[in-house]
Scaffold this motif. Structure first.
Motif, PDB file in Angstrom:
ATOM      1  N   CYS A  33       0.617   6.159   5.638  1.00 50.42           N
ATOM      2  CA  CYS A  33       1.926   5.555   5.394  1.00 50.42           C
ATOM      3  C   CYS A  33       3.017   6.243   6.204  1.00 50.42           C
ATOM      4  O   CYS A  33       3.973   5.595   6.668  1.00 50.42           O
ATOM      5  CB  CYS A  33       2.261   5.620   3.902  1.00 50.42           C
ATOM      6  SG  CYS A  33       1.278   4.503   2.881  1.00 50.42           S
ATOM      7  N   SER A  67      -8.313   0.395   4.363  1.00 49.65           N
ATOM      8  CA  SER A  67      -8.542   0.378   2.912  1.00 49.65           C
ATOM      9  C   SER A  67      -9.912   0.923   2.515  1.00 49.65           C
ATOM     10  O   SER A  67     -10.022   1.707   1.555  1.00 49.65           O
ATOM     11  CB  SER A  67      -8.365  -1.049   2.376  1.00 49.65           C
ATOM     12  OG  SER A  67      -7.032  -1.464   2.536  1.00 49.65           O
ATOM     13  N   VAL A 111      -9.733   4.676   2.599  1.00 51.92           N
ATOM     14  CA  VAL A 111      -8.928   5.219   1.500  1.00 51.92           C
ATOM     15  C   VAL A 111      -9.712   5.183   0.201  1.00 51.92           C
ATOM     16  O   VAL A 111      -9.693   6.137  -0.598  1.00 51.92           O
ATOM     17  CB  VAL A 111      -7.605   4.434   1.385  1.00 51.92           C
ATOM     18  CG1 VAL A 111      -6.826   4.870   0.144  1.00 51.92           C
ATOM     19  CG2 VAL A 111      -6.769   4.624   2.626  1.00 51.92           C
ATOM     20  N   HIS A 155      -3.855   8.802   2.196  1.00 52.33           N
ATOM     21  CA  HIS A 155      -2.909   7.738   1.867  1.00 52.33           C
ATOM     22  C   HIS A 155      -1.512   8.073   2.386  1.00 52.33           C
ATOM     23  O   HIS A 155      -0.840   7.253   3.036  1.00 52.33           O
ATOM     24  CB  HIS A 155      -2.897   7.540   0.351  1.00 52.33           C
ATOM     25  CG  HIS A 155      -2.221   6.274  -0.070  1.00 52.33           C
ATOM     26  ND1 HIS A 155      -2.038   5.939  -1.390  1.00 52.33           N
ATOM     27  CD2 HIS A 155      -1.675   5.264   0.655  1.00 52.33           C
ATOM     28  CE1 HIS A 155      -1.418   4.780  -1.467  1.00 52.33           C
ATOM     29  NE2 HIS A 155      -1.191   4.344  -0.235  1.00 52.33           N
ATOM     30  N   MET A 210       0.810  -1.205   0.000  1.00 54.08           N
ATOM     31  CA  MET A 210       0.000   0.000   0.000  1.00 54.08           C
ATOM     32  C   MET A 210       0.851   1.267   0.000  1.00 54.08           C
ATOM     33  O   MET A 210       0.413   2.322  -0.489  1.00 54.08           O
ATOM     34  CB  MET A 210      -0.931  -0.004   1.226  1.00 54.08           C
ATOM     35  CG  MET A 210      -1.875   1.171   1.311  1.00 54.08           C
ATOM     36  SD  MET A 210      -2.969   1.003   2.747  1.00 54.08           S
ATOM     37  CE  MET A 210      -3.858   2.553   2.655  1.00 54.08           C
ATOM     38  N   CYS A 211       2.083   1.181   0.520  1.00 51.13           N
ATOM     39  CA  CYS A 211       2.922   2.366   0.666  1.00 51.13           C
ATOM     40  C   CYS A 211       4.083   2.392  -0.317  1.00 51.13           C
ATOM     41  O   CYS A 211       5.000   3.211  -0.167  1.00 51.13           O
ATOM     42  CB  CYS A 211       3.474   2.441   2.092  1.00 51.13           C
ATOM     43  SG  CYS A 211       2.178   2.680   3.334  1.00 51.13           S
TER      44      CYS A 211
END
Length: 574
Positions: free
Chosen positions: A80, A64, A67, A76, A33-34
């Motif tokens: 992170c 999630s 987001v 986002h 994700m990051c």
């Protein structure tokens, strides 16, 4: 003893620094994700006290849905920076978010979490992060909230963060993301741009003018059928304009009879108990019927007005000796195909693409009420083309009239011919009405352009700022004027058609008018004069054939006693 204590303290600090350096060893980011977030190195433990990236990845998966909802464009990066912070060899501590970045995300995303019943996580408390980025405390400030204009990300375009498009609208709680259609739909009873009082006033205004337009156009068409006079091509085209306006007014009547909810709202496929403002014409039969009557016959009326303007121009440019309607009758099939076929093709395209939607003010189904692209392509451009063609025809005919040479005096043999002013008067009336019809049409087009230009600003959510700002709102009188101008077109064409025909029909049913007696002069009436002739008396001599000959000698000429005429008034006149 003091030297020993000092030595132990130095050793302890050195060991701690070595341990800290070993713990903060930078490593590549492994959390999917990051990745590609703007940096590629991180260090554990993170700001949430996770010692492994796997633990951080499991926690990030729980965010999630938030987001994907798109409550904040910086969510986002914020997540992170907390769970997978940036790491560099030059800084011993992890580089996380600044307090401003946290507060920006909190302001936009906390209402969403609260709506679903979730609290704000304790490890994301904004007081834990540095206030600003400086040489003492390094942090990431973020690029700022990116709120693209509504025209850049259309409401009817599905994106990866489609739900975020609804959060960018004014009064976001009044919208819902419809996964099936891929657009933001407004709740049926939500007051986004208009208040309840404005809706009620607009509905009464619309019902009044629609009823007047329907009655006038119906009477005009009935008078035309009763008289049975077809007239020229231009007059027949205007009768069809009246018929189309009558059908469009009937569409407003269907909307008024069905009601706002039954005609302009539809059930949500995801939640049948929830009513949304109609955004798919095929989902509500009443909405589809209203759209067809308004859009198809409204556009057909505009095309027939262009035909009437073209017929007037052809009549002006035609030589007097040519037949009045020969050329128009020759192309009547093409005119019929253009006037009825083009609107039918556009209406079919709207239904296929499911662009039929209802407006918030009146709840009337049309096209382009919720989509700016559809408003431009299917409403503004066709109406502008019709208005441009009609104006060109009118300008060309007017120029021909102004450049026409004065009439040559007729010869003496034609002076006794009966005058024929009917043709010139009909052309004058037709041209005048076609020009007057263009005025409300231009005003309607201007209101459509006004809505297309400012709709994105009306629906865009205000950007948070320290200074108070006023949210732009549409002008209520502009939309009322559009309703008035749309219905006044039907009244105008009805008055133009019905006036001469009703007059002729009244003469037909009332019969010939009795002759008017001349008024007598004032004063005492004189005695009537009675003429009495005494041509034949009992003492008259018989006629002799030789006595009344043409020629007589002077010595034999006889004298005849003249006749006397007596009047009752006592006078004797010889």
């Amino acid at each position: 003893m003091k030297c020993l204590d000092t030595f132990l303290l130095i050793v302890t600090l050195a060991i701690g620094a070595t341990a800290e350096a070993s713990v903060r060893t930078c490593e590549p980011i492994k959390v999917a994700m990051c990745k590609n977030i703007g940096y590629n190195q991180t260090g554990m433990p993170n700001l949430a006290r996770h010692t492994l990236q796997v633990e951080a990845d499991v926690t990030l998966q729980t965010y999630s849905p938030l987001v994907q909802y798109g409550c904040s464009s910086q969510l986002h990066l914020f997540l992170c920076s907390v769970y997978v912070p940036m790491c560099t060899d030059k800084v011993a501590l992890p580089i996380g978010p600044c307090r401003g970045l946290c507060e920006s995300v909190y302001e936009r995303c906390y209402p969403v979490l609260r709506g679903f019943g979730f609290p704000w996580p304790s490890e994301l408390d904004c007081s834990l992060f540095p206030a600003e980025n400086n040489h003492e405390h390094m942090c990431m400030e973020g690029p700022g909230e990116r709120v693209p204009p509504i025209g850049t990300i259309p409401l009817d375009t599905a994106t990866t963060n489609g739900r975020g498009a609804c959060r960018r609208l004014v009064k976001p709680n009044s919208w819902v993301w419809v996964r099936g259609s891929g657009r933001c739909a407004q709740f049926c009873d939500a007051e986004v741009l208009w208040e309840a009082g404005e809706r009620k006033a607009a509905e009464v205004w619309l019902a009044t003018w629609a009823a007047l337009s329907f009655a006038c156009t119906l009477a005009a068409v009935g008078a035309q059928l009763a008289c049975g006079d077809r007239g020229g091509a231009g007059e027949r085209a205007l009768v069809l304009v009246a018929l189309c306006r009558c059908a469009a007014a009937a569409g407003w009547g269907v909307r008024a009879a069905a009601g706002r909810s039954a005609a302009g709202c539809a059930k949500d496929s995801m939640s049948p108990t929830r009513m949304l403002l109609a955004h798919d014409g095929l989902a509500n039969p009443n909405c589809a019927v209203v759209f067809l009557l308004l859009y198809y016959f409204g556009l057909a009326a505009s095309v027939w007005w262009v035909v009437a303007a073209g017929a007037w121009r052809a009549s002006v440019l035609r030589p007097p000796a040519s037949p009045v309607s020969a050329r128009n009758d020759r192309h009547s099939s093409l005119l019929q195909l253009a006037a009825w076929g083009v609107p039918a093709a556009l209406a079919a395209a709207v239904l296929v693409t499911r662009d039929v939607d209802a407006d918030e003010l009146t709840g009337t189904c049309f096209v382009g009420n919720q989509s700016s692209k559809s408003l431009l392509a299917l409403v503004i451009i066709p109406e502008a083309i019709c208005l441009l063609l009609g104006s060109v025809f009118l300008a060309s005919g007017l120029r021909a009239i102004l450049q026409r040479s004065p009439p040559v005096p007729a010869p003496a043999a034609l002076l006794n011919a009966p005058p024929q002013p009917h043709t010139d008067q009909s052309l004058l009336r037709l041209g005048t009405f076609a020009a007057l019809y263009a005025v409300p049409s231009t005003c309607i087009l201007i209101t459509w352009i006004y809505e297309y230009t400012w709709r994105d600003d009306w629906l865009a959510a205000p950007v948070p700022s320290t200074e108070p700002s006023t949210q732009p709102r549409p002008a209520f009188w502009v939309f009322l004027f559009r309703i008035f101008a749309t219905q006044i077109l039907g009244v105008m064409v009805a008055v133009w058609i019905a006036t001469p025909r009703l007059k002729a029909f009244w003469k037909r049913i009332s019969g010939p008018r009795k002759p008017t007696l001349a008024k007598c002069p004032t004063g005492p009436a004189p005695a009537p004069l009675t003429l009495q002739c005494y041509a034949a008396h009992s003492h008259s001599l018989p006629r002799h054939p030789h006595k009344y000959s043409t020629y007589r000698p002077p010595q034999h000429q006889s004298y005849r006693k003249p006749r006397h005429y007596h009047y009752s008034a006592g006078e004797t006149i010889l």
